[in-house]
Design an enzyme around this catalytic site. Structure first.
Site, PDB file in Angstrom:
ATOM      1  N   ASN A   9      -2.151  49.615-104.180  1.00  0.00           N
ATOM      2  CA  ASN A   9      -2.424  49.505-105.557  1.00  0.00           C
ATOM      3  C   ASN A   9      -1.639  50.597-106.273  1.00  0.00           C
ATOM      4  O   ASN A   9      -1.617  51.657-106.400  1.00  0.00           O
ATOM      5  CB  ASN A   9      -3.918  49.823-105.880  1.00  0.00           C
ATOM      6  CG  ASN A   9      -4.377  50.163-107.071  1.00  0.00           C
ATOM      7  OD1 ASN A   9      -3.615  49.619-108.223  1.00  0.00           O
ATOM      8  ND2 ASN A   9      -5.479  50.374-107.357  1.00  0.00           N
ATOM      9  N   LYS A  11      -1.480  51.083-109.436  1.00  0.00           N
ATOM     10  CA  LYS A  11      -2.058  51.500-110.812  1.00  0.00           C
ATOM     11  C   LYS A  11      -1.021  51.625-111.965  1.00  0.00           C
ATOM     12  O   LYS A  11      -0.147  50.486-111.947  1.00  0.00           O
ATOM     13  CB  LYS A  11      -2.713  52.749-110.505  1.00  0.00           C
ATOM     14  CG  LYS A  11      -3.543  53.103-109.249  1.00  0.00           C
ATOM     15  CD  LYS A  11      -3.966  54.315-109.302  1.00  0.00           C
ATOM     16  CE  LYS A  11      -5.145  54.190-107.860  1.00  0.00           C
ATOM     17  NZ  LYS A  11      -6.081  55.235-107.796  1.00  0.00           N
ATOM     18  N   HIS A  96     -12.336  47.530-108.881  1.00  0.00           N
ATOM     19  CA  HIS A  96     -12.045  49.181-108.628  1.00  0.00           C
ATOM     20  C   HIS A  96     -12.906  50.115-109.244  1.00  0.00           C
ATOM     21  O   HIS A  96     -13.152  49.973-110.467  1.00  0.00           O
ATOM     22  CB  HIS A  96     -10.461  49.142-108.829  1.00  0.00           C
ATOM     23  CG  HIS A  96      -9.890  50.529-108.308  1.00  0.00           C
ATOM     24  ND1 HIS A  96      -9.840  51.702-108.784  1.00  0.00           N
ATOM     25  CD2 HIS A  96      -8.968  50.753-107.285  1.00  0.00           C
ATOM     26  CE1 HIS A  96      -9.320  52.380-108.270  1.00  0.00           C
ATOM     27  NE2 HIS A  96      -8.817  52.202-107.104  1.00  0.00           N
ATOM     28  N   GLU A  98     -12.007  52.722-110.559  1.00  0.00           N
ATOM     29  CA  GLU A  98     -11.560  53.080-112.042  1.00  0.00           C
ATOM     30  C   GLU A  98     -11.790  52.089-113.030  1.00  0.00           C
ATOM     31  O   GLU A  98     -12.107  52.383-114.052  1.00  0.00           O
ATOM     32  CB  GLU A  98      -9.922  53.409-111.875  1.00  0.00           C
ATOM     33  CG  GLU A  98      -9.576  54.580-111.108  1.00  0.00           C
ATOM     34  CD  GLU A  98      -8.432  54.654-110.383  1.00  0.00           C
ATOM     35  OE1 GLU A  98      -7.591  53.524-110.578  1.00  0.00           O
ATOM     36  OE2 GLU A  98      -8.303  55.457-109.401  1.00  0.00           O
ATOM     37  N   GLU A 168     -14.281  51.856-100.755  1.00  0.00           N
ATOM     38  CA  GLU A 168     -13.558  53.109-101.286  1.00  0.00           C
ATOM     39  C   GLU A 168     -14.408  54.055-101.897  1.00  0.00           C
ATOM     40  O   GLU A 168     -14.997  53.878-102.956  1.00  0.00           O
ATOM     41  CB  GLU A 168     -12.517  52.666-102.524  1.00  0.00           C
ATOM     42  CG  GLU A 168     -11.683  51.567-102.056  1.00  0.00           C
ATOM     43  CD  GLU A 168     -10.556  51.492-102.970  1.00  0.00           C
ATOM     44  OE1 GLU A 168      -9.367  51.846-102.193  1.00  0.00           O
ATOM     45  OE2 GLU A 168     -10.559  51.445-104.269  1.00  0.00           O
ATOM     46  N   GLY A 174      -7.845  59.276-104.701  1.00  0.00           N
ATOM     47  CA  GLY A 174      -6.861  60.573-105.438  1.00  0.00           C
ATOM     48  C   GLY A 174      -7.298  61.877-105.308  1.00  0.00           C
ATOM     49  O   GLY A 174      -6.655  62.565-106.088  1.00  0.00           O
ATOM     50  N   SER A 214      -7.511  58.110-100.626  1.00  0.00           N
ATOM     51  CA  SER A 214      -6.403  59.209 -99.789  1.00  0.00           C
ATOM     52  C   SER A 214      -6.083  58.879 -98.423  1.00  0.00           C
ATOM     53  O   SER A 214      -5.934  59.672 -97.555  1.00  0.00           O
ATOM     54  CB  SER A 214      -7.148  60.573 -99.900  1.00  0.00           C
ATOM     55  OG  SER A 214      -7.479  60.964-101.100  1.00  0.00           O
TER      56      SER A 214
HETATM   57  C1  PEP Z   1      -7.360  53.581-104.746  1.00  0.00           C
HETATM   58  O1  PEP Z   1      -7.291  53.711-105.891  1.00  0.00           O
HETATM   59  O2  PEP Z   1      -7.676  52.446-104.373  1.00  0.00           O
HETATM   60  C2  PEP Z   1      -6.952  54.711-103.856  1.00  0.00           C
HETATM   61  C3  PEP Z   1      -7.292  54.491-102.685  1.00  0.00           C
HETATM   62  O3  PEP Z   1      -6.077  55.555-104.473  1.00  0.00           O
HETATM   63  P1  PEP Z   1      -5.650  56.684-103.421  1.00  0.00           P
HETATM   64  O4  PEP Z   1      -5.087  56.397-101.976  1.00  0.00           O
HETATM   65  O5  PEP Z   1      -4.595  57.554-104.215  1.00  0.00           O
HETATM   66  O6  PEP Z   1      -6.859  57.587-102.937  1.00  0.00           O
END
Ligand code: PEP
Length: 252
Positions: A9, A11, A96, A98, A168, A174, A214
């Protein structure tokens, strides 16, 4: 046997030229030495056209990062399923955290969009996960169960089997703070049990459940080794070809 799926992703990162370069590096590496994992990348909308030309005919698939539920209309700033398909997308990320936290996406909205995605022939990658407060209040299963139920409610068993779930935990996105493999497995196993209850054992056995939060080259293999972890949704570590490709290969 569920095929491992690694999705990146991107973003709100990468200009179209930068995206083209990253997609080219990913495509070239994956085509040069075939990988057993399915690979999906989700660049920003502004780069979809150029990236689509890069990955066309390769094993790398393209996803939208979100979409509107309507095919067209007065929805300033939105993108429709028809537009994603037109740009070569086969997948779309929905719900997601976000989008939920910053843009008001709701369980109801995800439910509707999942239905529309399937109707239009897009594979929905349905994101669910609890916040830190919810985890600390021992509400993980309640929250994840509610989001999961909504995301799959309007799908038949066959349709649900073709969808992808991404667990997630919001506290791991993040932040550099990853769920331990055991924490991930615990929730993934719960998700699979819930799907067995709502859509049957065959769907639960077929549907892929990705972990996101992460994921990095150095923790991917341990996460992907868990029985119910069928892949990863990667944010930060997918912005460099090298780290993304290491995660892709960790799933082998
Ligand atoms: C995400 O935004 O779907 C995600 C998993 O981000 P990160 O790997 O940076 O934690």
């Amino acid at each position: 046997m569920r095929k491992v799926l690694i999705a990146g992703n991107w973003k709100m990162h990468k200009t179209a030229a930068e995206a083209e370069a990253l997609a080219t590096a990913i495509r070239d590496s994956i085509t040069a030495s075939s990988v057993p994992a399915e690979v999906v990348i989700a660049p920003p909308f502004t780069a979809l056209d150029r990236v689509s030309r890069v990955v066309k005919g390769s094993p790398v698939a393209l996803a939208g990062q979100t979409m509107h539920a309507e095919d067209k209309g007065a929805f300033t700033g939105e993108i429709s399923p028809a537009m994603l398909l037109d740009l070569g997308c086969t997948h779309v990320i929905l719900g997601h955290s976000e989008r939920r936290q910053l843009f008001g996406e709701t369980d109801e909205g995800v439910m509707k969009k999942a239905r529309v995605a399937i109707d239009r022939g897009l594979v929905p990658i349905l994101c669910i996960g609890e916040t830190l407060d919810e985890r600390e209040a021992s509400r993980t299963f309640e929250v994840v169960g509610r989001q999961l139920e909504a995301a799959l409610r309007r799908l038949t068993p066959d349709e649900a089997a073709s969808a992808v779930i991404a667990y997630e935990p919001v506290w791991a996105i993040g932040t550099g703070r990853t769920a331990t493999p055991e924490q991930a497995q615990e929730v993934h196993a719960f998700i699979r049990r819930e799907i067995a209850r709502s859509h049957g054992d065959a769907v639960a056995g077929a549907i892929r459940i990705l972990y996101g939060g992460s994921v990095k080259p150095d923790n991917a293999a341990a996460l992907l080794a868990q029985a119910d972890v069928d892949g990863a949704l990667v944010g930060g570590a997918c912005l460099e070809a090298d780290s993304f490709l290491k995660i892709v290969r960790a799933g082998a």
